[in-house]
Design a protein around this motif. Sequence first.
Motif, PDB file in Angstrom:
ATOM      1  N   LYS A   1       5.186  -9.946  -2.985  1.00 56.29           N
ATOM      2  CA  LYS A   1       6.195  -9.065  -3.593  1.00 56.29           C
ATOM      3  C   LYS A   1       6.542  -7.865  -2.721  1.00 56.29           C
ATOM      4  N   GLY A   2       6.680  -8.054  -1.420  1.00 61.67           N
ATOM      5  CA  GLY A   2       7.090  -6.961  -0.534  1.00 61.67           C
ATOM      6  C   GLY A   2       6.002  -5.934  -0.294  1.00 61.67           C
ATOM      7  N   ASN A   3       4.820  -6.182  -0.810  1.00 64.60           N
ATOM      8  CA  ASN A   3       3.707  -5.262  -0.579  1.00 64.60           C
ATOM      9  C   ASN A   3       2.986  -5.616   0.709  1.00 64.60           C
ATOM     10  N   ALA A   4       2.244  -4.644   1.219  1.00 59.16           N
ATOM     11  CA  ALA A   4       1.461  -4.886   2.427  1.00 59.16           C
ATOM     12  C   ALA A   4       0.153  -4.120   2.339  1.00 59.16           C
ATOM     13  N   TYR A   5      -0.825  -4.635   3.081  1.00 51.09           N
ATOM     14  CA  TYR A   5      -2.044  -3.879   3.319  1.00 51.09           C
ATOM     15  C   TYR A   5      -1.760  -3.060   4.568  1.00 51.09           C
ATOM     16  N   VAL A   6      -2.047  -1.773   4.525  1.00 53.62           N
ATOM     17  CA  VAL A   6      -1.749  -0.908   5.661  1.00 53.62           C
ATOM     18  C   VAL A   6      -3.014  -0.157   6.060  1.00 53.62           C
ATOM     19  N   GLY A   7      -3.310  -0.204   7.345  1.00 54.24           N
ATOM     20  CA  GLY A   7      -4.456   0.549   7.846  1.00 54.24           C
ATOM     21  C   GLY A   7      -4.032   1.431   9.001  1.00 54.24           C
ATOM     22  N   LEU A   8      -4.623   2.624   9.077  1.00 50.24           N
ATOM     23  CA  LEU A   8      -4.377   3.502  10.222  1.00 50.24           C
ATOM     24  C   LEU A   8      -5.687   3.626  10.990  1.00 50.24           C
TER      25      LEU A   8
ATOM     26  N   TYR B   1      -2.522   0.172   0.035  1.00 49.88           N
ATOM     27  CA  TYR B   1      -1.841  -1.045  -0.397  1.00 49.88           C
ATOM     28  C   TYR B   1      -0.611  -0.657  -1.186  1.00 49.88           C
ATOM     29  N   GLY B   2       0.547  -1.264  -0.861  1.00 42.78           N
ATOM     30  CA  GLY B   2       1.754  -0.965  -1.622  1.00 42.78           C
ATOM     31  C   GLY B   2       2.989  -1.454  -0.895  1.00 42.78           C
TER      32      GLY B   2
END
Lengths: 223, 331
Positions: free
Chosen positions: A124-131, A142-143
Amino acid sequence: MSATEKISLSIESSALPYGVVLSAGSEILFDSTQHTELQTLKDAPALAKHAFKATGRKASDLKRIAINQGPGGTSAIRAGVAFANSLAYSLGIPIIAVNTFELLGAPATARYNCPTVVTVKSIKGNAYVGLYADGAVQQTLYGPMEETVRKALGEHTTWAVAGAHREQLITAFPEHTIYDTGYKFGLATDMVPMLPNLGSRELRFPQFVVPITEQSLMFKQGE
Amino acid sequence: MAKYVLGIESSCDDTAVAVVTAQGEVLSSVIASQAEIHSQYGGVFPELAGRAHVQSILPAIDKALLDAGITHEDLEAIGVTRGPGLIGSLLVGLTSASGLGLGWDVPVIGVNHLRGHLRSADLEEQRVKYPAIILLVSGGHTFLAHMESATDIKLLGSTRDDSVGEAYDKVSRMLGLGYPGGPVVDRAAKQGQATIPFPRPMLHKGLEFSFSGLKSAVSRHLNALDEAPVVNDVAASFVEAAMEILLTKCRKALKKYPVKSLVVVGGVAASPQLREQAGELCTKMGVELCLPPLRWSTDNAAMIALATWDYLRLGHHPAPVPQLQLSISDF
Ligand SMILES: [Zn+2]
């Protein structure tokens, strides 16, 4: 084989085909991604058996196992993690979980000398994001993809990008200086140099690795 | 020296591990149930099932060995369900078994889940008198089989659509009775009158089953009502129809094949209505009714381990890789 040589099995399980690497210290003995005939194999157990056969080593030579616990392809990770857990358990050796953010972020940050944003596709267009910055994962969120990257970046305007949405992000942040790492998936070979520093993260049964997914605590905290 | 098989079962929503001898003696049987996780969805939610398996399988393996008082050195083989089932769930059991096999240097055999069910009645003691007709009725399966011996198995007929257990669960949800549906629907049925003439799909067509038409008829009946339904009467009418279908097919099979016993296994074998009516049928037909303990009738790993011994005896060693379509005659 010298007595101090630490034989490790590293498994990158976040996408198929799996990457399975056998290493002794910093030396790579076997890398499944270098064997074209193995690219159709979809199971980690079969690849691990190939690794032992090709190198003349045995499972009982292993001193530790490293596994990417995700995020990434859910069923691939689950099957890979289950295999790694039970192999470590059966041999009575420790298992170390590495996540996709550090697996892509560590080599990228070393190469570009700036923070790295790592994204993994979800539903649904969400992603896991890490910096990733300063030798560690700083943020895991996540979002909705772009919005979540903006949140993870904070004040940073110079960064490297790895993972699933590189081109999309370069277009979305025209005012930023962004280096495209070209890294889409993690490599099991990149786990090998990380291992000596991850001793404190060794798990032994009754502890074991659990895959990272949307439901995991890691992402509940980020929401 | 006594040797053992470690059985692993993760085809659906329970993670199960057991240690069993060649004679069917069960040294340990561990079942980590996910019923609580799935009850809020009124059925098994595949995504959660796979995840829960990863978390419960190693502790279950460890406990099974501990309870049995053995080590991996006592193992002849590891038997693990390779199908049919949910792919994400199967993979966790299969890859876990492969990891153990590699680490312990023990052969790993991919077992047909259905063969496990068929052998479940001989766990702990040799109960089945062969040749036998076996009825498997559960949330995942509904079929009749003929067993000339423990390994000579022929499918007589299976469901063309829903399993009888699924029909129970769906009717239970329609009536607001909860999950799993079997016990609650049976209990309600006991207190009601079978006043509604629900259809008996495919009643006179061979030995195959169909339950989706019955389930839809219940749904249509409820939708057409202007007032609140008499829940117990709907349940009683549904159970009566389901039982008539099951028992009619059993009678046909017993007539067609001269056997010594009728074996009823699967979660629906817990139904008091089914146990009673199967007993009456067997008395009439002059065959022995075999109702093994329910703990071996529902999904468990001891039955997988016992079936593994058949594979070992016959020299069949299917690889531990998933196979979603398997018939009961397949090894
Ligand atoms: Zn079953």
